[in-house]
Design a protein around this motif. Structure first.
Motif, PDB file in Angstrom:
ATOM      1  N   ILE A 164      15.911  -0.682   2.766  1.00 57.20           N
ATOM      2  CA  ILE A 164      16.009  -0.269   1.371  1.00 57.20           C
ATOM      3  C   ILE A 164      15.869  -1.457   0.431  1.00 57.20           C
ATOM      4  CG2 ILE A 164      18.527  -0.420   1.427  1.00 57.20           C
ATOM      5  CD1 ILE A 164      16.363   2.073  -0.568  1.00 57.20           C
ATOM      6  N   TYR A 165      16.385  -2.639   0.830  1.00 55.30           N
ATOM      7  CA  TYR A 165      16.275  -3.814  -0.032  1.00 55.30           C
ATOM      8  C   TYR A 165      14.822  -4.290  -0.113  1.00 55.30           C
ATOM      9  CZ  TYR A 165      21.351  -3.932   0.163  1.00 55.30           C
ATOM     10  OH  TYR A 165      22.676  -3.593   0.063  1.00 55.30           O
ATOM     11  N   ASP A 166      14.066  -4.114   0.971  1.00 52.48           N
ATOM     12  CA  ASP A 166      12.639  -4.452   0.927  1.00 52.48           C
ATOM     13  C   ASP A 166      11.904  -3.533  -0.042  1.00 52.48           C
ATOM     14  OD1 ASP A 166      12.769  -6.450   3.012  1.00 52.48           O
ATOM     15  OD2 ASP A 166      13.051  -4.797   4.404  1.00 52.48           O
ATOM     16  N   GLU A 167      12.305  -2.267  -0.088  1.00 50.88           N
ATOM     17  CA  GLU A 167      11.659  -1.334  -1.017  1.00 50.88           C
ATOM     18  C   GLU A 167      11.940  -1.726  -2.460  1.00 50.88           C
ATOM     19  OE1 GLU A 167       9.576   0.769  -0.103  1.00 50.88           O
ATOM     20  OE2 GLU A 167       9.972   1.124   2.016  1.00 50.88           O
ATOM     21  N   PHE A 168      13.165  -2.163  -2.739  1.00 40.79           N
ATOM     22  CA  PHE A 168      13.491  -2.606  -4.102  1.00 40.79           C
ATOM     23  C   PHE A 168      12.688  -3.856  -4.470  1.00 40.79           C
ATOM     24  CE2 PHE A 168      17.593  -0.201  -3.755  1.00 40.79           C
ATOM     25  CZ  PHE A 168      17.340   0.640  -4.820  1.00 40.79           C
ATOM     26  N   GLU A 169      12.510  -4.744  -3.513  1.00 43.36           N
ATOM     27  CA  GLU A 169      11.732  -5.962  -3.771  1.00 43.36           C
ATOM     28  C   GLU A 169      10.280  -5.614  -4.083  1.00 43.36           C
ATOM     29  OE1 GLU A 169      10.712  -9.997  -4.142  1.00 43.36           O
ATOM     30  OE2 GLU A 169      12.652  -8.968  -4.153  1.00 43.36           O
ATOM     31  N   ILE A 170       9.723  -4.660  -3.316  1.00 35.10           N
ATOM     32  CA  ILE A 170       8.349  -4.230  -3.563  1.00 35.10           C
ATOM     33  C   ILE A 170       8.239  -3.582  -4.936  1.00 35.10           C
ATOM     34  CG2 ILE A 170       6.546  -2.636  -2.804  1.00 35.10           C
ATOM     35  CD1 ILE A 170       7.557  -3.061   0.055  1.00 35.10           C
ATOM     36  N   ALA A 171       9.235  -2.771  -5.301  1.00 34.03           N
ATOM     37  CA  ALA A 171       9.222  -2.127  -6.618  1.00 34.03           C
ATOM     38  C   ALA A 171       9.218  -3.167  -7.733  1.00 34.03           C
ATOM     39  CB  ALA A 171      10.417  -1.193  -6.746  1.00 34.03           C
ATOM     40  N   ALA A 172      10.029  -4.220  -7.563  1.00 34.21           N
ATOM     41  CA  ALA A 172      10.085  -5.269  -8.587  1.00 34.21           C
ATOM     42  C   ALA A 172       8.748  -6.003  -8.688  1.00 34.21           C
ATOM     43  CB  ALA A 172      11.208  -6.247  -8.258  1.00 34.21           C
ATOM     44  N   ARG A 173       8.121  -6.291  -7.560  1.00 38.34           N
ATOM     45  CA  ARG A 173       6.833  -6.982  -7.571  1.00 38.34           C
ATOM     46  C   ARG A 173       5.746  -6.126  -8.221  1.00 38.34           C
ATOM     47  NH1 ARG A 173       7.920 -12.274  -6.887  1.00 38.34           N
ATOM     48  NH2 ARG A 173       9.364 -12.579  -5.143  1.00 38.34           N
ATOM     49  N   LEU A 174       5.769  -4.841  -7.939  1.00 38.09           N
ATOM     50  CA  LEU A 174       4.786  -3.951  -8.567  1.00 38.09           C
ATOM     51  C   LEU A 174       4.957  -3.920 -10.076  1.00 38.09           C
ATOM     52  CD1 LEU A 174       4.749  -0.914  -6.084  1.00 38.09           C
ATOM     53  CD2 LEU A 174       2.975  -2.645  -6.397  1.00 38.09           C
ATOM     54  N   SER A 175       6.208  -3.996 -10.520  1.00 38.47           N
ATOM     55  CA  SER A 175       6.458  -4.022 -11.966  1.00 38.47           C
ATOM     56  C   SER A 175       5.897  -5.281 -12.604  1.00 38.47           C
ATOM     57  CB  SER A 175       7.966  -3.920 -12.223  1.00 38.47           C
ATOM     58  OG  SER A 175       8.247  -4.037 -13.609  1.00 38.47           O
ATOM     59  N   LEU A 176       6.068  -6.420 -11.949  1.00 36.46           N
ATOM     60  CA  LEU A 176       5.556  -7.688 -12.486  1.00 36.46           C
ATOM     61  C   LEU A 176       4.037  -7.720 -12.502  1.00 36.46           C
ATOM     62  CD1 LEU A 176       7.981 -10.274 -10.843  1.00 36.46           C
ATOM     63  CD2 LEU A 176       7.932  -9.523 -13.227  1.00 36.46           C
ATOM     64  N   LEU A 177       3.421  -7.036 -11.528  1.00 37.77           N
ATOM     65  CA  LEU A 177       1.963  -7.012 -11.459  1.00 37.77           C
ATOM     66  C   LEU A 177       1.354  -5.974 -12.397  1.00 37.77           C
ATOM     67  CD1 LEU A 177       1.446  -7.246  -7.593  1.00 37.77           C
ATOM     68  CD2 LEU A 177       0.889  -8.997  -9.282  1.00 37.77           C
ATOM     69  N   VAL A 195       1.010   4.335  -8.673  1.00 36.24           N
ATOM     70  CA  VAL A 195       1.395   3.511  -7.528  1.00 36.24           C
ATOM     71  C   VAL A 195       2.901   3.293  -7.522  1.00 36.24           C
ATOM     72  CG1 VAL A 195       1.148   1.264  -6.419  1.00 36.24           C
ATOM     73  CG2 VAL A 195      -0.843   2.385  -7.410  1.00 36.24           C
ATOM     74  N   ARG A 196       3.463   2.944  -8.677  1.00 37.53           N
ATOM     75  CA  ARG A 196       4.901   2.681  -8.764  1.00 37.53           C
ATOM     76  C   ARG A 196       5.705   3.963  -8.529  1.00 37.53           C
ATOM     77  NH1 ARG A 196       6.165  -0.354 -14.190  1.00 37.53           N
ATOM     78  NH2 ARG A 196       8.209  -0.429 -13.179  1.00 37.53           N
ATOM     79  N   ARG A 197       5.162   5.089  -8.995  1.00 40.91           N
ATOM     80  CA  ARG A 197       5.859   6.358  -8.813  1.00 40.91           C
ATOM     81  C   ARG A 197       5.897   6.750  -7.331  1.00 40.91           C
ATOM     82  NH1 ARG A 197       2.889   9.128 -12.185  1.00 40.91           N
ATOM     83  NH2 ARG A 197       4.070   8.454 -13.994  1.00 40.91           N
ATOM     84  N   GLU A 198       4.801   6.530  -6.640  1.00 39.56           N
ATOM     85  CA  GLU A 198       4.757   6.852  -5.208  1.00 39.56           C
ATOM     86  C   GLU A 198       5.693   5.933  -4.421  1.00 39.56           C
ATOM     87  OE1 GLU A 198       3.842   9.306  -2.210  1.00 39.56           O
ATOM     88  OE2 GLU A 198       3.100   9.502  -4.274  1.00 39.56           O
ATOM     89  N   GLN A 199       5.746   4.666  -4.856  1.00 37.08           N
ATOM     90  CA  GLN A 199       6.637   3.728  -4.182  1.00 37.08           C
ATOM     91  C   GLN A 199       8.107   4.092  -4.428  1.00 37.08           C
ATOM     92  OE1 GLN A 199       8.813   1.096  -4.967  1.00 37.08           O
ATOM     93  NE2 GLN A 199       8.911   0.456  -2.815  1.00 37.08           N
TER      94      GLN A 199
END
Length: 511
Positions: free
Chosen positions: A426-439, A445-449
């Motif tokens: 779950i923490y990896d998913e939050f990290e990916i969500a944060a990176r997608l926001s910065l990009l 894409v963010r909604r599916e994630q």
């Protein structure tokens, strides 16, 4: 004189039974291990004496790779959470999930046992039964709470499923199951012996028979019978992987167990070489066995007979010496053992479990590409096995609901097994969500994630909760106004407090 129809009944076997019985027994004993396994599976050398063979079997040893493979697959399979929507399930299913067997195991533990058994045998059978009778069945909800009646499940191995019949749609007409019963109810008068019992399940009734010995003859008597209230045979097949064969299915260790046996025999061969190297064999002239200087010839022969010796003609003047096997043979056996062990784990995608650092040498560290291929293999295996277990549990729940008269309240999506066994938490998913926001990734894409995050946060969320969360995703991600990068207030103005917090969070993530 007509034959006894009941005796003929218990002798019935389905078409694949005799063909597969020895194989099933071998898989079972190889997985369980124990000292008795070696007596049946360590092979005798050509012209090996009884004493040498008995000593070699007594010294035999093995690491149980068969059990290790099954347990590793179960460890990875049940590391992920199984989503069960308790809030949407009828009361009978909720009760069964928490108390699924006569021993009080819950559904998670029952699923693990089903997984282990299907890995061993390929196909097993699960009986769903109830101890409620027409007289004791609860008539109201209050009676149900006070009642001791319950619905439970138990596993039947293929060795005990003697025969069965299917209709043209592949549905069971009846099946014959062997049960082992011990006569031990009365500590003073019971015999303590095991008795063979046979339960014949039909769509509307069941009958229990017992095999007895009377005056040297085998007799079969009926000892109990009852009704099947649900109108179908309460037995389901559970497979390691989906299989259309009506009588058997391939298992996880069909080949692994035989490789494991070969490995144990090579280890025993290696032990024999080490023994012969340690205790070398004496070669002595045959003439030395002849008594001389008044010695007792019979006594000398008896003394030398207790040792392993070879004799030769000493007329050439060659002196006695000790001989031993060629030590290069041990190296060849070690190479074969290493390859067999590697093949055992490689065949199921677990090669990374047996690298040079954790298998005592012989296997180098796997490369990144090799590990990726192994992951795809084991992920495919786990996904297929999880799908088979999910189908099995849904069949079980259907019978449970039928027994309780709640089949109308049963929904198809009450239980979902994981289909992807990646290592992302779950923490990896939050990290990916944060990176997608910065990009500044697209909203889709963010909604599916975020859906992936929700599934891991609420694996057992009910239908209402999931619908509510899905509706909230339509307004996500929030619109970010250029400049400060903060969400706009309802009036359209930027909120300076949120803007400062957003900028600070973005800087921390970027760092």
């Amino acid at each position: 004189m007509s034959k006894d129809p009941l005796l003929e009944l218990i002798k019935r076997r389905h078409p694949r039974y005799d063909e597969k019985l020895a194989h099933w027994n071998f898989l079972d004993t190889t997985y369980e291990g124990g000292r008795s396994w070696f007596a049946e599976n360590i092979f005798r050398f050509i012209k090996e004496g009884d004493l040498e063979y008995a000593g070699r079997v007594e010294r035999a040893y093995r690491f149980n790779h068969t059990k290790q493979v099954v347990d590793l697959v179960d460890k990875y399979l049940f590391k992920m959470d199984i989503a069960r929507k308790t809030a949407d399930a009828p009361p009978s299913v909720q009760k069964f999930w928490s108390d699924a067997t006569l021993a009080g195991l819950d559904m998670d533990e029952l699923s693990k046992r089903i997984s282990t058994a299907t890995s061993k045998f390929g196909r097993i059978y699960i009986v769903i039964d109830s101890n409620a009778t027409a007289e004791t069945a609860p008539r109201t909800k209050a009676d149900e709470k006070k009642s001791a009646s319950r619905i439970y499940a138990y596993i039947v191995t293929p060795q005990d499923m003697l025969d069965m019949s299917y209709d043209e749609l592949g549905v069971l007409n009846w099946c014959l199951i062997k049960e082992n019963h011990r006569d031990d109810a009365d500590p003073l008068n019971s015999t303590g012996k095991f008795l063979n019992r046979y339960r014949l399940w039909g769509r509307n009734s069941w009958v229990l028979y017992e095999e007895r010995k009377e005056k040297g003859k085998t007799k079969v008597v009926e000892i109990d019978r009852g009704e099947v209230a649900i109108g179908c045979v309460p037995v389901i097949e559970a497979d390691h992987n989906f299989c259309e064969d009506q009588f058997a299915a391939p298992g996880l260790i069909d080949d692994v167990a035989y490789l494991d046996r070969a490995n144990a025999n090579y280890l025993s061969n290696l032990d024999a070489i080490i023994q012969d190297q340690t205790f070398s064999q004496l070669t002595i002239p045959a003439q030395a066995l002849v008594a001389g200087d008044g010695e007792d010839a019979a006594g000398k022969l008896a003394e030398l007979g207790t040792k392993r010796i070879f004799t030769y003609n000493g007329e050439g003047g060659k002196s006695p010496e000790f001989i031993s096997p060629d030590p290069t043979q041990a190296g060849m056996i070690l190479d074969a053992i290493s390859k067999i062990v590697g093949e055992i784990y490689h065949s199921v995608g677990l090669q990374a479990e047996r690298t040079g650092s954790n298998s005592g040498g012989g296997q180098g560290e796997a490369s990144g590409v090799s590990k990726a291929y192994d992951f795809e293999k084991i992920n495919s295996l786990l996904a297929s096995k999880a799908a088979a277990l999910e189908l099995t549990e849904r069949k079980i729940l259907k019978l449970v609901a039928l027994y309780a008269g709640e089949e109308g309240a049963l929904k198809d999506d009450l239980v979902t097994y994981p289909i992807d066994f990646d290592v992302r938490g779950i923490y990896d998913e939050f990290e990916i969500a944060a990176r997608l926001s910065l990009l500044a990734a697209p909203d889709e894409v963010r909604r599916e994630q975020m859906r992936a995050v929700i599934k891991k946060l609420f694996p057992g969320g009910g239908k209402k909760l999931m619908e509510k969360l899905e509706a909230s995703l339509k307004a996500w991600p929030p619109k970010i106004e250029p400049g400060l990068g903060a969400p706009a207030t309802p009036g359209g103005k930027k909120d300076p407090v949120k803007a400062a917090a957003t900028q600070k969070t973005a800087k921390e993530l970027a760092a």
